[in-house]
Structures are given as C-alpha cells and as structure tokens.
Design an enzyme around this catalytic site. Sequence first.
Site, mmCIF file in Angstrom:
data_model
loop_
_atom_site.group_PDB
_atom_site.id
_atom_site.type_symbol
_atom_site.label_atom_id
_atom_site.label_comp_id
_atom_site.label_asym_id
_atom_site.label_seq_id
_atom_site.Cartn_x
_atom_site.Cartn_y
_atom_site.Cartn_z
ATOM 1 N N SER A 137 12.798 9.440 -3.912
ATOM 2 C CA SER A 137 11.593 8.639 -4.079
ATOM 3 C C SER A 137 11.159 8.556 -5.542
ATOM 4 O O SER A 137 11.193 9.538 -6.283
ATOM 5 C CB SER A 137 10.456 9.240 -3.252
ATOM 6 O OG SER A 137 9.256 8.560 -3.511
ATOM 7 N N SER A 139 8.040 7.512 -6.115
ATOM 8 C CA SER A 139 6.585 7.473 -6.005
ATOM 9 C C SER A 139 5.857 8.478 -6.902
ATOM 10 O O SER A 139 4.857 8.120 -7.539
ATOM 11 C CB SER A 139 6.158 7.657 -4.542
ATOM 12 O OG SER A 139 6.529 6.524 -3.780
ATOM 13 N N LYS A 180 5.570 4.598 9.625
ATOM 14 C CA LYS A 180 4.522 3.629 9.322
ATOM 15 C C LYS A 180 3.755 3.178 10.568
ATOM 16 O O LYS A 180 2.604 2.738 10.454
ATOM 17 C CB LYS A 180 5.098 2.425 8.594
ATOM 18 C CG LYS A 180 5.578 2.766 7.175
ATOM 19 C CD LYS A 180 5.984 1.534 6.398
ATOM 20 C CE LYS A 180 6.420 1.915 4.994
ATOM 21 N NZ LYS A 180 6.722 0.740 4.155
ATOM 22 N N ASP A 220 1.402 -2.152 1.545
ATOM 23 C CA ASP A 220 2.655 -2.922 1.483
ATOM 24 C C ASP A 220 2.333 -4.414 1.462
ATOM 25 O O ASP A 220 3.030 -5.204 0.824
ATOM 26 C CB ASP A 220 3.546 -2.620 2.697
ATOM 27 C CG ASP A 220 4.331 -1.332 2.537
ATOM 28 O OD1 ASP A 220 4.535 -0.897 1.389
ATOM 29 O OD2 ASP A 220 4.729 -0.758 3.564
ATOM 30 N N GLY A 247 8.978 -1.205 10.493
ATOM 31 C CA GLY A 247 7.557 -1.128 10.195
ATOM 32 C C GLY A 247 7.069 -2.113 9.156
ATOM 33 O O GLY A 247 5.926 -2.565 9.221
#
Length: 522
Positions: A137, A139, A180, A220, A247
């Site tokens: 990731s 993030s 999600k 998102d 998702g």
Amino acid sequence: MSENQLSEYRDQIDRIDRQIIKLLEERFDVVLGVGEYKKAQGLPVLDAAREKQKLEALTKLCEESKRAYMEEILKGIMAQSRHFQEDHGVGQAQAPGEGKAQAPGEGKAQAPGEGLSQAPAAPACRFGLLGRRLSHSHSPAIHKMLGGYEYGIFEREPEQLDAFFEDDSWEGINVTIPYKREVMKYCDELSETATFCNSVNTIVREHEEQGLITRGHNTDYDGFRYMVKCSGIDPRGKKTLVLGSGGVSGTVSQVMKDLGADPVIIISRTGEDNYGNLDRHKDAVIIVNTTPVGMYPHAGEAALDISLFPACEAVYDLIYNPLRTKLMLDAQKLGIPAYGGLLMLVAQAAKAGQLFGQTLTKTTEDVYQELRKGLENIVLIGMPGAGKTTTGKILAENTGRRFLDLDHVITQHQGRTPEEIILEDGVDRFREIETQVLETLVRGIQTGGLVLACGGGIVEREHNRELLQENGQVIWLRRDLSELPTDGRPVSQAEGLQRIQQRREPAYESWSDLAVDAIGVQ
C-alpha cells in the site's frame, strides 16, 4: 575421476561462487535502496507476505530434487538481507518469532496497530488503512505527504473485524479490498454517497451528545470523479462499460451516471452482461476497469482486448501498480487516451484526510506528482553508442535516482558480457536473456525511481516495450550516425549502423515518450 577432472570441477565451482558473490552484492545494494525508499516514505520495511510469495515462486524454478535445498538457501539470503538493512539503519529489528506466517484466526485477536512491522509497544495509530493484504500500500506515504499526520496499516482477517471495531483507539480509517461492503454493518450512519454506491471506504468516529458515532463515507466517489474531471473527457451521453462487480464497481457506475454517461453497463463474470458476450457492446465509448486483472504481480494481463471496441474514446484503469497496465498500453497503441488509478488514490485520500479533520499542507496534484516521481523510472533507449550510459549517470546524479545499465546487469547475472554472449551463443539467444533479465528487474523487485540505460537492440522484441513502459518514462536519445562508435559492438560491425538504424528507428520513435538529441556525449 582423475586429478585433472577434479581440478576442472573445482575451477567451475570457484567461477560459479564468484558469480554468486557478485549477484549477492548487487542484491544487498538493491535491498538497501528498497529500505531507504520505504523508510523515507513511512512504509513498513518488512514485507513478509511478499517474501513468502517470492520464496514459493523461486523454488518452483528449480528441479524438484533440489527445491528443499534451494529453499533453505533462499531463506538465508532473505534473512541476511534484512540484517544488512538493519545494520545500515533502514531495517526493523524483530523479536524472536516475529514475522512468522500465521494461519487465519491463529492466536489472539489483534488490536489496531499490532502485527504491523512496528515495535510491539508502539501505540495504535489514530488513522490508518483497513484491509486484508496491505504490504504494497502507498497510503501511509500519501497521507504523510498530504498533511504529515500519523497513518498506519491495519491488516485483519474477516474473523477479526468485530474486535477491530470494538477497539476505540482509532478515530478514522480508510477501507480497501475486501471489506468495502462488509464494514457497512459497523457504521451507525452512512453518507448519502455511501448509500447510493452501496460501498464504504472511509469511516470516521465522532463524539456527540449521544455518544461515539461511527459514520461511513465513500471517498472513492470523490477520487474517481476527480480522475475523470482531470482527464478532460466528457462522459455525457456516452456508453460506458464498467469491468467488474466488486465494491468499487458501484461507485464508479454512480460517478459515470452522475456525469451523464448513458448507458452505464457493468460487466461481470456471470451476470447478464459478461465477458462471453462483449460483442454486444462493441459500441462502448468509455471503458473503466475496476478488476485486479493486470495488477502486480500479474502485470501483463488485460481483462479484455481493447481492439474489439472501435468506438472507444477513453480507458480508465483503477490499478496503480503498475502505473500503466497492459489495458492502458494496448489502448495507447491505438491512440486511445488511458488513465491509471494513482491520481484517484491520492484524490480519495485527500478527501479522507479532510474528513479526519486534518489540515492538508499539499494539494492532490502536488502529492500525485511527487509520488509518481518516486515510482516511475526514467528509461533511455537509442542506437548503440548514443550516450545512454553517460547521460543516465548524469540524470541519476541530478535527480537523486539510482542508475542501472541493463547490459551491466546482464553481465552480472550471466557472468559474460553481452558481446561475449552474442559471439558465443548468437544474437537470438542474447535477446532472450535480455528480456528475461529485464522482466526480473522491472517486475521482480521494487525498482521505482531508477534511471535505466538499455542496450540499443532492446526494441528488437515487442514484449520489452510493455516491460519498459509499465513503470517508465521512455526517452529516445538520438545521435548522428557519424558519431556512433562500433568498436566492441559485434552487431554494429556485422550489419552496419545504417541498416540497424533503418530497422530500429520506427520502434525508437513509437516506444518513446520523449526524443532528445544527444550532443557532445561520449
């Protein structure tokens, strides 16, 4: 066995051992670079899941009778590489038994922040990313760049979600695959967007009079909408195919409908509209991939053949590793604009940061450009002797990147120079080796931020184009034929520079993002 034979065997072993030493030295240099990059970006250095995956993949390359021995050797190499990182200040110390693979549900339920490549006594992060497999990731790095606030990784198995949401030490999280939709049941309230999209990827806890309220949001939506707006494509009235039914598929579909796309059709594996009847949608104008097809470590795959859609005007792929998927590259070859998911990832993180109540000190565009710079390679192609190595070293020094010469890497891998391989085994065999080494280099390890100088004949194989372009900006160094040397270059000597240029120049031009005249470079 005679003494001469024994001596020959020993000489062979000595030669092999020298090659192994050179390759291991190169590996230590690479893992040090990986550690430095991850440390600078605030990412976990240890990636136990990836080590396990690579161990399984590499041992399968051996003959079955040798696999058990090779597995132990590889484990030792990986362990010593970690020690090397630690000794140079970019690793992470582990207590005995840490990093061991654990079966789902084994041991006690983990509190947020445990089992995350952190010191065991470290406090839980207030903000972070919840998912099942998060070793790759971006993030944490993104949120650090956006506002400098602490942001962690919360890897959880499905049976650990109840305990995670019972823990009150975190204040806000992002949610990724595969949770999600699963996390919606833990939310006291859902935003209007989350309700419409039937998906939550951001959760914020807020203290109010009635107590602690858990609110689910869908950033998102904001991220993908921002991605479409930045592309300059107007979806109004255009038939759109959304590949996948996971998702994020509903979110993408809702964005496209809100932007006026019509009709918006979801393509799934088993639904009414599926990959077996795509011919009924040949008139699609926009195609959006929300599936993981083409994502690392399975780069080079595409969910569909874009050439079957002659009306297509734009492709969006939510994958961001690699930066350019095969679907995107196939579209670009046909002149169709294609956009990757990294910008969406940053944009949704910026919206989440605002919901977390954080002050953002950088814009979405600034963070996107900074992150892309760290992930993207600069690749130099051109005729033999055009100055790629010299230019590459200067570029690397000026940009703070690491320089690699592909011919040098091949020499280290093979124990022979490209010239020796061509003279001994032929050009075709060398091209096979060149592609194999290139694929191992760009797909097998974290090599973002490189300057890579390629041999002049790299364009002789079309597959190399994808390998270079997936995570690279390709620059063609042009130089007058009269200035190109031929000494020590068997292909140039055998064919002549003019014939080689005529054959390769169309590829140099079509493969490159930029062409630069090399003047005065030796």
